[in-house]
Design a protein around this motif. Structure first.
Motif, PDB file in Angstrom:
ATOM      1  N   GLU A  12       0.814  -1.216   0.000  1.00 30.82           N
ATOM      2  CA  GLU A  12       0.000   0.000   0.000  1.00 30.82           C
ATOM      3  C   GLU A  12       0.849   1.267   0.000  1.00 30.82           C
ATOM      4  OE1 GLU A  12      -2.793  -0.141   3.184  1.00 30.82           O
ATOM      5  OE2 GLU A  12      -3.825  -1.938   2.446  1.00 30.82           O
ATOM      6  N   GLN A  13       1.956   1.258   0.728  1.00 24.06           N
ATOM      7  CA  GLN A  13       2.790   2.456   0.749  1.00 24.06           C
ATOM      8  C   GLN A  13       3.416   2.725  -0.618  1.00 24.06           C
ATOM      9  OE1 GLN A  13       5.463   3.142   4.060  1.00 24.06           O
ATOM     10  NE2 GLN A  13       4.227   1.887   5.438  1.00 24.06           N
ATOM     11  N   SER A  14       3.718   1.665  -1.345  1.00 22.97           N
ATOM     12  CA  SER A  14       4.237   1.824  -2.701  1.00 22.97           C
ATOM     13  C   SER A  14       3.202   2.493  -3.594  1.00 22.97           C
ATOM     14  CB  SER A  14       4.626   0.467  -3.288  1.00 22.97           C
ATOM     15  OG  SER A  14       5.698  -0.112  -2.592  1.00 22.97           O
ATOM     16  N   VAL A  15       1.958   2.007  -3.489  1.00 23.00           N
ATOM     17  CA  VAL A  15       0.880   2.573  -4.304  1.00 23.00           C
ATOM     18  C   VAL A  15       0.647   4.036  -3.933  1.00 23.00           C
ATOM     19  CG1 VAL A  15      -1.572   2.424  -4.864  1.00 23.00           C
ATOM     20  CG2 VAL A  15      -0.211   0.330  -4.625  1.00 23.00           C
ATOM     21  N   LEU A  16       0.655   4.323  -2.635  1.00 26.87           N
ATOM     22  CA  LEU A  16       0.442   5.694  -2.176  1.00 26.87           C
ATOM     23  C   LEU A  16       1.523   6.620  -2.724  1.00 26.87           C
ATOM     24  CD1 LEU A  16      -1.394   7.419  -0.340  1.00 26.87           C
ATOM     25  CD2 LEU A  16       0.216   6.967   1.534  1.00 26.87           C
ATOM     26  N   ASP A  65       8.168   5.772   6.900  1.00 25.81           N
ATOM     27  CA  ASP A  65       6.896   5.273   6.391  1.00 25.81           C
ATOM     28  C   ASP A  65       6.278   6.323   5.482  1.00 25.81           C
ATOM     29  OD1 ASP A  65       6.979   2.854   7.693  1.00 25.81           O
ATOM     30  OD2 ASP A  65       5.973   3.609   9.494  1.00 25.81           O
ATOM     31  N   ILE A  66       5.710   5.859   4.387  1.00 18.48           N
ATOM     32  CA  ILE A  66       5.068   6.761   3.439  1.00 18.48           C
ATOM     33  C   ILE A  66       3.595   6.878   3.830  1.00 18.48           C
ATOM     34  CG2 ILE A  66       4.411   7.112   1.030  1.00 18.48           C
ATOM     35  CD1 ILE A  66       6.957   5.618   0.239  1.00 18.48           C
ATOM     36  N   THR A  67       3.225   8.054   4.324  1.00 16.65           N
ATOM     37  CA  THR A  67       1.856   8.328   4.762  1.00 16.65           C
ATOM     38  C   THR A  67       1.374   9.596   4.081  1.00 16.65           C
ATOM     39  OG1 THR A  67       2.583   9.676   6.642  1.00 16.65           O
ATOM     40  CG2 THR A  67       2.354   7.295   7.018  1.00 16.65           C
ATOM     41  N   GLU A  68       0.083   9.813   4.098  1.00 19.00           N
ATOM     42  CA  GLU A  68      -0.464  11.027   3.484  1.00 19.00           C
ATOM     43  C   GLU A  68       0.071  12.289   4.154  1.00 19.00           C
ATOM     44  OE1 GLU A  68      -4.663  10.925   3.008  1.00 19.00           O
ATOM     45  OE2 GLU A  68      -4.659   9.042   1.889  1.00 19.00           O
ATOM     46  N   PRO A  69       0.137  12.367   5.501  1.00 15.18           N
ATOM     47  CA  PRO A  69       0.719  13.567   6.116  1.00 15.18           C
ATOM     48  C   PRO A  69       2.183  13.781   5.704  1.00 15.18           C
ATOM     49  CG  PRO A  69      -0.553  12.352   7.741  1.00 15.18           C
ATOM     50  CD  PRO A  69      -0.449  11.472   6.529  1.00 15.18           C
ATOM     51  N   ALA A  70       2.955  12.693   5.614  1.00 14.84           N
ATOM     52  CA  ALA A  70       4.358  12.828   5.215  1.00 14.84           C
ATOM     53  C   ALA A  70       4.465  13.350   3.787  1.00 14.84           C
ATOM     54  CB  ALA A  70       5.062  11.478   5.342  1.00 14.84           C
ATOM     55  N   ALA A 100       5.365  17.828  -0.212  1.00 12.42           N
ATOM     56  CA  ALA A 100       4.894  18.758  -1.241  1.00 12.42           C
ATOM     57  C   ALA A 100       5.049  20.202  -0.789  1.00 12.42           C
ATOM     58  CB  ALA A 100       3.427  18.461  -1.569  1.00 12.42           C
ATOM     59  N   GLU A 101       4.683  20.469   0.436  1.00  9.61           N
ATOM     60  CA  GLU A 101       4.792  21.828   0.966  1.00  9.61           C
ATOM     61  C   GLU A 101       6.244  22.279   1.027  1.00  9.61           C
ATOM     62  OE1 GLU A 101       2.812  21.345   4.674  1.00  9.61           O
ATOM     63  OE2 GLU A 101       0.779  21.373   3.794  1.00  9.61           O
ATOM     64  N   GLY A 102       7.135  21.343   1.331  1.00  8.95           N
ATOM     65  CA  GLY A 102       8.551  21.683   1.399  1.00  8.95           C
ATOM     66  C   GLY A 102       9.112  22.140   0.069  1.00  8.95           C
TER      67      GLY A 102
END
Length: 254
Positions: free
Chosen positions: A144-148, A178-183, A188-190
């Motif tokens: 799932e993290q790969s897909v995200l 870990d690849i999460t939506e908040p991360a 993106a903001e960075g």
């Protein structure tokens, strides 16, 4: 009980066949042999191989070379049959030198350790050569993290264009957590990107279609792992060190 590897068994079978074919037809026919004659013949072959074991390795080497050549021909046919999807699909990011004389296609997954290992070497190849076109195929197969991560990268390409994609792609290739939506939002903001627009695009049909097309292409090419590369008409399955890639480039150019 230990058994010989399949390649060795195949080579032994080839040796046996070659031995039988090398003998005059009238002098050798297993069907006409008595059980005692067959046993004696097999004993002679066994004795010869035990006294000359290097013959087995020579046969294995010849067999492996033939198999590699057959694989290369099959891969070349697959590349030609899927050239449009590989080299001009209209949705994959293109980097390096877009006018380069050699095209390198990479199927990658942001959670793949060998992809991360290959990343700086591919970058070095592009920088030192200067005449290679790179196409990146998002190919998330490790959960799932790969897909995200791939959805985020593709969405960034759709929203922010090539430069934005390159920024997040490079960052994800060196990302260790870990690849999460908040991360991903922080990432993106960075870079000063519109995180909300990218997040909204991540679930779009357009992003899903890209992933599905890449997976279907990978299936047609018999790609089961990452990284996998296509360089011109050659399939390079797995991690390839920089010096090996440079040699392949040199061989292609002749």
């Amino acid at each position: 009980m230990k058994f010989a590897p399949p390649t060795v068994l195949t080579a032994l079978g080839a040796l046996f066949t070659a031995a039988t074919l090398a003998m005059p037809a009238q002098a050798f026919d297993l069907q006409d042999m008595s059980a005692a004659e067959r046993d004696a013949f097999r004993a002679e072959i066994r004795t010869y191989l035990l006294e000359n074991p290097e013959v087995i390795m020579e046969a294995v080497a010849v067999l492996e070379k033939r198999q590699a050549e057959e694989q290369a021909r099959g891969d070349s046919d697959l590349v030609k049959a899927n050239a449009g999807a590989l080299f001009d699909d209209g949705h994959s990011w293109v980097g390096g030198n877009p006018e380069g004389d050699i095209t390198l296609v990479e199927f990658m997954d942001y959670r793949c350790g060998y992809c991360k290992r290959a990343f700086p070497e591919v970058e070095s190849l592009l920088e030192t050569d200067g005449n290679i076109r790179l196409i990146v195929k998002e190919f998330p197969i490790l959960g799932e993290q790969s897909v995200l991560a791939s959805r985020f990268a593709i969405a960034t390409l759709n929203v922010a264009g090539d430069e934005g994609y390159k920024q997040v792609h490079d960052a994800l290739m060196t990302f260790r957590g870990d690849i999460t939506e908040p991360a991903l939002a922080r990432l993106a903001e960075g870079f000063g990107l519109d995180a909300d627009a990218i997040a909204a695009e991540m679930g779009s049909e357009a992003v899903t279609e890209v992933i599905n097309k890449n997976r279907a292409l990978g299936q047609r090419l018999n790609i089961t792992g990452t990284p996998s590369f296509v360089m011109e008409d050659q399939m390079l399955r797995g991690y390839v060190p920089l010096d090996a890639m440079q040699q392949i480039v040199a061989d292609i150019r002749g």
